[in-house]
Design a protein around this motif. Structure first.
Motif, short mmCIF file in Angstrom:
data_model
loop_
_atom_site.label_atom_id
_atom_site.label_comp_id
_atom_site.label_asym_id
_atom_site.label_seq_id
_atom_site.Cartn_x
_atom_site.Cartn_y
_atom_site.Cartn_z
N ARG A 58 -2.94 1.87 9.04
CA ARG A 58 -2.20 1.81 7.78
C ARG A 58 -3.20 1.84 6.62
NH1 ARG A 58 2.92 0.16 7.16
NH2 ARG A 58 2.88 -0.86 9.21
N TYR A 59 -2.97 2.71 5.67
CA TYR A 59 -3.91 2.89 4.57
C TYR A 59 -4.00 1.62 3.72
CZ TYR A 59 -6.11 4.66 0.32
OH TYR A 59 -6.95 4.84 -0.75
N ASP A 60 -5.24 1.16 3.51
CA ASP A 60 -5.51 -0.03 2.72
C ASP A 60 -6.36 0.37 1.52
OD1 ASP A 60 -6.17 -2.44 1.60
OD2 ASP A 60 -7.17 -3.27 3.37
N GLN A 107 -8.08 12.54 3.80
CA GLN A 107 -7.52 12.69 5.14
C GLN A 107 -6.19 11.94 5.31
OE1 GLN A 107 -10.41 11.68 8.19
NE2 GLN A 107 -12.12 12.40 6.95
N VAL A 108 -5.83 11.13 4.35
CA VAL A 108 -4.64 10.28 4.47
C VAL A 108 -3.39 11.14 4.62
CG1 VAL A 108 -3.18 8.62 3.25
CG2 VAL A 108 -5.68 8.36 3.21
N ASP A 146 -9.78 -1.22 0.99
CA ASP A 146 -10.85 -0.97 1.96
C ASP A 146 -11.67 0.23 1.49
OD1 ASP A 146 -12.32 0.10 4.24
OD2 ASP A 146 -11.15 -1.30 5.48
N GLN A 147 -12.98 0.01 1.24
CA GLN A 147 -13.82 1.07 0.71
C GLN A 147 -13.86 2.28 1.63
OE1 GLN A 147 -17.84 -0.13 -0.10
NE2 GLN A 147 -18.52 1.92 -0.74
N GLU A 148 -13.95 2.06 2.95
CA GLU A 148 -14.01 3.19 3.89
C GLU A 148 -12.70 3.96 3.88
OE1 GLU A 148 -16.11 2.92 7.65
OE2 GLU A 148 -16.49 0.79 7.23
N HIS A 149 -11.58 3.26 3.69
CA HIS A 149 -10.30 3.96 3.59
C HIS A 149 -10.28 4.85 2.34
CE1 HIS A 149 -7.60 1.42 6.43
NE2 HIS A 149 -8.85 1.47 6.88
N ARG A 150 -10.78 4.31 1.23
CA ARG A 150 -10.79 5.10 0.00
C ARG A 150 -11.67 6.33 0.15
NH1 ARG A 150 -11.58 0.00 -2.36
NH2 ARG A 150 -13.71 0.59 -2.97
N GLN A 151 -12.80 6.17 0.87
CA GLN A 151 -13.69 7.31 1.09
C GLN A 151 -13.02 8.40 1.93
OE1 GLN A 151 -17.07 5.37 2.88
NE2 GLN A 151 -18.04 4.89 0.91
N ARG A 152 -11.99 8.04 2.64
CA ARG A 152 -11.28 8.99 3.51
C ARG A 152 -9.92 9.38 2.92
NH1 ARG A 152 -12.92 9.29 8.85
NH2 ARG A 152 -14.97 8.33 9.15
N SER A 153 -9.76 9.20 1.64
CA SER A 153 -8.46 9.45 1.00
C SER A 153 -7.98 10.88 1.20
CB SER A 153 -8.54 9.11 -0.49
OG SER A 153 -9.55 9.90 -1.12
N ASP A 178 3.56 9.14 7.53
CA ASP A 178 4.54 9.25 8.60
C ASP A 178 5.71 8.34 8.28
OD1 ASP A 178 3.78 6.67 9.16
OD2 ASP A 178 2.94 7.09 11.14
N GLU A 179 6.56 8.10 9.29
CA GLU A 179 7.77 7.30 9.06
C GLU A 179 7.45 5.88 8.61
OE1 GLU A 179 7.04 8.97 11.74
OE2 GLU A 179 8.64 10.43 12.18
N GLU A 180 6.23 5.41 8.94
CA GLU A 180 5.84 4.03 8.62
C GLU A 180 5.08 3.91 7.31
OE1 GLU A 180 6.31 1.02 10.81
OE2 GLU A 180 7.93 2.42 11.21
N GLY A 181 4.72 5.04 6.68
CA GLY A 181 3.98 4.99 5.42
C GLY A 181 2.70 5.78 5.49
N TYR A 182 1.76 5.50 4.60
CA TYR A 182 0.49 6.22 4.54
C TYR A 182 -0.50 5.68 5.58
CZ TYR A 182 2.12 8.25 0.18
OH TYR A 182 2.85 8.93 -0.75
N ARG A 183 -1.23 6.64 6.21
CA ARG A 183 -2.12 6.24 7.30
C ARG A 183 -3.45 7.01 7.22
NH1 ARG A 183 0.67 2.99 10.37
NH2 ARG A 183 -0.98 2.85 11.92
N VAL A 184 -4.49 6.38 7.80
CA VAL A 184 -5.82 6.98 7.86
C VAL A 184 -6.11 7.35 9.32
CG1 VAL A 184 -8.27 6.69 7.36
CG2 VAL A 184 -6.57 5.48 5.99
#
Length: 586
Positions: A437-439, A451-452, A442-449, A455-461
């Motif tokens: 689940r996209y956070d 690729q986000v 979280d700096q690493e999540h932001r660096q991978r924005s 799906d049915e549950e929301g934004y994901r990495v």
């Protein structure tokens, strides 16, 4: 220490246990008849059809000769001196074929160039089947001849599915190799091609089998008795297997051991000494009048000169009366200088010494004892050179007698009966690729924005590595590892086939997190496949307009082969179903 004292067999009915040790250069078979209330004994097979010259030896050459039609004509024979020369002229000798089943990784790529190719129209599995058929038929004949008053014993055991088979293999082999060997056993008619039949095929590493054999023979030092570590260096024809154990002093069973460092496997066995000698001899004799004698000389070095080397010049039979002082040829032999021969051994010796040092650094207990076993251990030069290094480390170094070095199959049977090892150490990190689940915090999540996705549950990495089993973790045979997952789909039928790919990470990062970082260090270990039951656990999410299935992957890594299950909750009660382990072709 006295040899292992076994307890009487507690099973309800008689069983037969047969262990096959199919080595790169030599193979052997051992067995035990388990009778309720009686103490099991382990016996080697010492007679093989058409092998009268073996003379009670418990190992035969791992060699097959095929005719030009691809039919196996001679098995377990190194030379054909007893056959008609005209008949064998077009036969093809196949040896060292075991190495073709090795894991295909960068660590073994150098080994590939030094392995003799397979004959045309034959796979390594075909050759293993022919060899295993021969070993099994030889074993049955031997048992019938040894126990003539029980002529119907084997028929009864086979009819009642009461024969268990143990297959030994190098430390470096994994699930894919085990799956191939199990298929070999099915094709060789050891067991039927059913779940129950395949379950009667079990595996144990050669290192662990060697430990069982040492325990069985009473090879225990005072340090081992106190719980300090012991290292088993199994120096074989193809591989050097390094395994570290210590006695569990708190276990109820006296001779219980645990692995204290991840087992290692190196392709530096005795055949690689021969291959280095071959290259040296070819460089010296190619283009000379002795060129046609090269194969004879290499074979003579492999069978005789190699293990006799004692730090002085070696005179290898050359099958030629011709002389040439510059080439070292004279009196029917080729002279090899002691420094040259020592160089053939050096990579294998360095490999063992460095591996021992690494195991001592990484082991969870002090390693104070090292046993050198295996066929290559018969080399005095190998032993003496390693002994020098072991003394400098303050380690007690032993080479058991030749009967131990030739009986890994005995250790395979002991593994089944005595089951002395109850915990093992993971060689690498295992887990699955999943999305998180996209956070945004979280700096690493932001660096991978970039690729986000949604799906049915929301934004994901994507491309997260969810570790189920960390590297270098001690795992008992009863310990389970589990992680929870879910799948969503607008079509419920998509859950009719659910699989999870189990990845392994063999890189240097202590905390691998993303599968697209150091991507070359990730590989698919296997696929855990549902048998069609999870679809019945799915539920419809009305406010989202999709179906969801929630489940746990339950893995048992502490056994000698991987076991898996799917688990889910049903009306507050956990339900489970066995998962199929599928391996990709390597």
């Amino acid at each position: 220490m006295a040899p292992l004292a076994r307890s009487p067999y507690t099973g309800a009915s008689r069983r037969l246990v047969i262990a096959f040790d199919i080595g790169t250069t030599y193979s052997g078979v051992s067995y035990s008849i388990l009778t309720p209330g009686e103490i099991p004994e382990i016996y080697p097979v010492t007679r093989f059809p058409h092998q009268e010259h073996v003379g009670g030896n418990c190992k035969i050459p791992t060699v097959i000769y095929y005719d030009k039609r691809g039919k196996a004509r001679a098995i377990g024979i190194d030379d054909l001196e007893d056959f008609d020369p005209d008949e064998v002229e077009n036969w093809t000798k196949v040896q060292w074929f075991k190495m073709h089943l090795r894991p295909k990784s960068s660590a073994t790529s150098d080994a590939a160039d030094q392995i003799t190719p397979l004959p045309p129209n034959k796979t390594v599995i075909d050759i293993f089947v022919d060899f295993m058929k021969y070993l099994y038929a030889s074993t049955c004949t031997y048992i019938q001849e040894t126990f003539p008053n029980q002529l119907n014993f084997l028929v009864s055991m086979d009819r009642n599915n009461a024969i268990d088979f143990i297959l030994t293999h190098p430390n470096g082999w994994g699930g894919w190799q085990q799956a191939q060997m199990r298929q070999v056993a099915v094709r060789a008619k050891l067991v039927p091609d059913t779940d129950a039949g395949r379950a009667r095929i079990r595996f144990v590493t050669e290192g662990e089998a060697s430990l069982h054999l040492c325990i069985q023979r009473g090879l225990m030092t005072p340090e081992m008795e106190r719980g300090e570590g012991v290292l088993i260096v199994d120096a074989g024809g193809g591989t050097i297997d390094i395994s570290a154990y210590s006695r569990n002093l708190t276990a109820n069973k006296k001779n219980t051991f645990e692995e204290i460092a991840a087992a290692q496997c190196f392709f530096q066995g005795s055949i690689y000494v021969t291959n280095r000698a071959r290259r040296f001899i070819e460089n010296r004799l190619n283009g000379s009048k002795f060129q046609d004698n090269i194969e004879y000389i290499v074979n003579a070095f492999d069978k005789k000169s190699k293990l006799r080397f004692r730090d002085k010049p070696v005179y290898v039979p050359a099958n030629s009366p011709e002389k040439d002082a510059k080439l070292g040829m004279g009196n029917g032999s080729l002279r090899l200088g002691n420094e040259d021969v020592a160089a053939f051994f050096k990579p294998s010796i360095d490999c063992i010494v460095n591996a021992v040092k690494k195991q001592r650094r990484t082991a969870k207990k002090t390693i104070s004892t090292v046993f050198l076993v295996g066929g290559f251990a018969a080399s005095d030069w190998l032993y003496n050179q390693i002994e020098i290094s072991m003394k400098s480390l303050g380690v007690k170094f032993f080479r058991p007698d030749s009967n131990v070095n030739k009986a890994v199959a005995d250790g395979g049977v002991s593994y089944f009966i005595d089951h002395s090892v109850t915990a093992r150490v993971s060689k690498y990190a295992c887990g699955v690729r999943c999305s998180l689940r996209y956070d945004p915090d979280d700096q690493e999540h932001r660096q991978r924005s970039s690729q986000v996705f949604r799906d049915e549950e929301g934004y994901r990495v994507p491309n997260s590595f969810d570790i189920i089993l960390p590297k270098d973790t001690k795992v008992s045979e009863t310990k389970e590892f589990r992680e929870s997952y879910y799948r969503t789909s607008t079509d419920r039928d998509d859950f009719g086939y659910v699989e999870s790919s189990l990845l392994c990470y063999k890189g240097s990062s202590p905390h691998p997190r993303w599968t697209d970082v150091d991507a070359g260090s990730y590989s698919t270990l296997c696929k855990v496949v549902d048998n069609g039951q999870l679809i019945n656990t799915s539920r419809y999410v009305s406010n989202g307009g999709y179906y969801i299935v929630e489940y746990d992957v339950v893995l048992a890594f502490g056994l000698t082969e991987l076991a898996a299950q799917f688990a889910w909750e049903e009306n507050g009660v956990e339900k489970r179903c066995p998962a199929k382990i599928a391996y990709d072709i390597q």
